[in-house]
Design a protein around this motif. Structure first.
Motif, short mmCIF file in Angstrom:
data_model
loop_
_atom_site.label_atom_id
_atom_site.label_comp_id
_atom_site.label_asym_id
_atom_site.label_seq_id
_atom_site.Cartn_x
_atom_site.Cartn_y
_atom_site.Cartn_z
N SER A 62 0.82 -1.21 0.00
CA SER A 62 0.00 0.00 0.00
C SER A 62 0.86 1.26 0.00
CB SER A 62 -0.93 -0.02 1.22
OG SER A 62 -1.70 1.16 1.27
N CYS A 63 1.93 1.25 0.79
CA CYS A 63 2.83 2.41 0.83
C CYS A 63 3.48 2.65 -0.53
CB CYS A 63 3.90 2.20 1.90
SG CYS A 63 3.29 2.30 3.59
N LEU A 64 3.88 1.59 -1.20
CA LEU A 64 4.51 1.74 -2.52
C LEU A 64 3.51 2.31 -3.52
CD1 LEU A 64 6.55 -1.60 -2.70
CD2 LEU A 64 7.44 0.70 -2.33
N LEU A 65 2.27 1.81 -3.48
CA LEU A 65 1.25 2.33 -4.39
C LEU A 65 0.97 3.80 -4.10
CD1 LEU A 65 -1.25 -0.69 -4.35
CD2 LEU A 65 0.06 0.12 -6.33
N GLY A 66 0.91 4.15 -2.80
CA GLY A 66 0.65 5.54 -2.44
C GLY A 66 1.77 6.47 -2.85
N LEU A 67 3.01 6.03 -2.68
CA LEU A 67 4.15 6.85 -3.10
C LEU A 67 4.12 7.12 -4.59
CD1 LEU A 67 7.27 5.43 -1.20
CD2 LEU A 67 6.37 7.76 -1.06
N ASN A 68 3.88 6.07 -5.36
CA ASN A 68 3.86 6.23 -6.82
C ASN A 68 2.72 7.14 -7.27
OD1 ASN A 68 5.17 5.43 -9.30
ND2 ASN A 68 3.31 4.28 -9.78
N GLU A 69 1.57 6.97 -6.63
CA GLU A 69 0.41 7.81 -6.94
C GLU A 69 0.70 9.28 -6.64
OE1 GLU A 69 -3.73 8.36 -4.67
OE2 GLU A 69 -3.50 6.37 -5.57
N LYS A 70 1.30 9.53 -5.48
CA LYS A 70 1.63 10.90 -5.09
C LYS A 70 2.65 11.51 -6.04
CE LYS A 70 1.86 14.49 -2.27
NZ LYS A 70 0.76 15.46 -2.16
N ALA A 71 3.67 10.72 -6.43
CA ALA A 71 4.70 11.22 -7.33
C ALA A 71 4.11 11.60 -8.69
CB ALA A 71 5.79 10.17 -7.51
N ILE A 72 3.25 10.77 -9.22
CA ILE A 72 2.67 11.03 -10.54
C ILE A 72 1.73 12.23 -10.49
CG2 ILE A 72 1.11 10.09 -12.29
CD1 ILE A 72 2.34 7.34 -11.69
#
Length: 262
Positions: free
Chosen positions: A196-206
Motif C-alpha cells: 500500500s505504501c509503494l502504491l501511495g508513493l507512486n500515486e503521489k509522485a505522478i
C-alpha cells in the motif's frame, strides 16, 4: 521428527502445551547483524519520510490547511504501519529474556499503538480530501483499496489475537490451532502495508510532480529511494520473522501457552 516446529503434548491436567525436546535447534548466527541492518534501514526510512514531508511538501497542519494535513498520512503510516509493525512482530525474536505473558502484553500493546497511528493517518487523508477547496473523491484508487483492506485485516487480527492469546478461558489447544493462522495473517498484513505504501508513493509522485517525475526531479528521486527502502526493510523484516532458527526458546518459568510468533 515432526515437520512442524512444535509438538503438542497432552498433559495430565489438560492445561498445558509444551514444546517437544525434538524442536528444531536454535541458531542465532547472523541474527544481530541482520537485526542491526534492519533497524538502520527502518530508521533511515522514517528520517527520509520526515525530510520529504517537511522540506518538499511544506510540513504539517491540521484541519486549517487540508493540503498540509495530508502530510501526516504518509508519515504516520510509515512510522506505525511499517516501522512499529515490524518491530512489534520482532519482539518475539529480540526480547528473549522476558516471560511469555509479558511478551504477549507488549506485543498487543504495540499493536494497539499502531492502531492509534493508523486512525490518525486515515482521518488526515480523508480530511485533506473532504476539506479541500475543490474536494477530492475518496476510495477510488488502488492504493486506497489495498490500504483500507490491510487496515481492516490488521484490526481484525489484533482483536482475534487478544481473544486467542490473552483471554484466560480459551482452551490451550484452540490457541495452538489458531497460532499458525495468526502468524500468517500478521505477516500478510505487513506485506499488504508495504504494498500500500509503494502504491501511495507512486500515486503521489505522478499526481504531484507530473512531467517533472520523468525528468529525475530531486523530489522524484527521493520518493523512489524511499520506495526502495520500503522494499528492503520489508524483506529484511519478513526474513527475520520467518526464520525458524531465530525462534525464541521457551524459558522454564514461561507460561507454556503457545502464542504470537515466538
Amino acid at each position: 521428527m515432526s515437520n512442524y516446529p512444535y509438538e503438542y503434548i497432552r498433559c495430565p491436567d489438560m492445561e498445558q502445551i509444551t514444546e517437544s525436546p525434538q524442536t528444531q535447534p536454535q541458531s542465532l548466527h547472523g541474527f544481530v547483524p541482520l537485526l542491526g541492518l534492519t533497524e538502520a534501514v527502518g530508521a533511515l526510512l522514517v528520517i527520509l519520510m520526515i525530510v520529504w514531508t517537511t522540506y518538499f511538501e511544506d510540513g504539517f497542519s491540521w484541519r486549517s490547511h487540508p493540503k498540509l494535513e495530508f502530510n501526516w498520512h504518509p508519515l504516520l503510516m510509515t512510522i506505525g504501519f511499517v516501522f512499529l509493525y515490524a518491530n512489534a512482530m520482532l519482539i518475539y525474536r529480540t526480547q528473549r529474556n522476558l516471560r511469555k505473558r509479558r511478551l504477549k502484553l507488549l506485543h498487543a500493546g504495540n499493536m494497539f499503538l499502531i492502531v492509534v497511528f493508523v486512525v490518525i493517518a486515515l482521518v488526515a487523508v480523508f480530511d485533506s480530501h473532504n476539506l479541500a477547496s475543490s474536494p477530492t473523491p475518496n476510495m477510488y484508487s488502488l492504493h486506497s483499496w489495498v490500504g483500507l483492506t490491510t487496515v481492516i485485516l490488521f484490526c481484525c487480527q489484533w482483536v482475534a489475537g487478544c481473544v486467542a492469546f490473552l483471554f484466560p478461558g480459551l482452551q490451550p489447544l484452540l490457541r495452538a490451532s489458531y497460532m499458525p493462522i495468526h502468524v500468517y495473517f500478521g505477516i500478510a498484513g505487513f506485506i499488504g502495508a508495504i504494498a500500500s505504501c509503494l502504491l501511495g508513493l507512486n500515486e503521489k509522485a505522478i499526481f504531484s510532480l507530473k512531467d517533472e517525475y520523468s525528468k529525475f526531479d530531486k523530489e522524484g528521486v527521493l520518493i523512489n529511494v524511499i520506495g526502495m527502502l520500503f522494499v528492503l526493510f520489508g524483506g529484511l523484516s519478513v526474513y527475520l520473522i520467518t526464520q525458524a532458527r531465530y525462534r525464541r526458546l521457551s524459558m522454564p518459568e514461561d507460561e507454556i501457552l503457545l502464542s504470537g510468533t515466538g
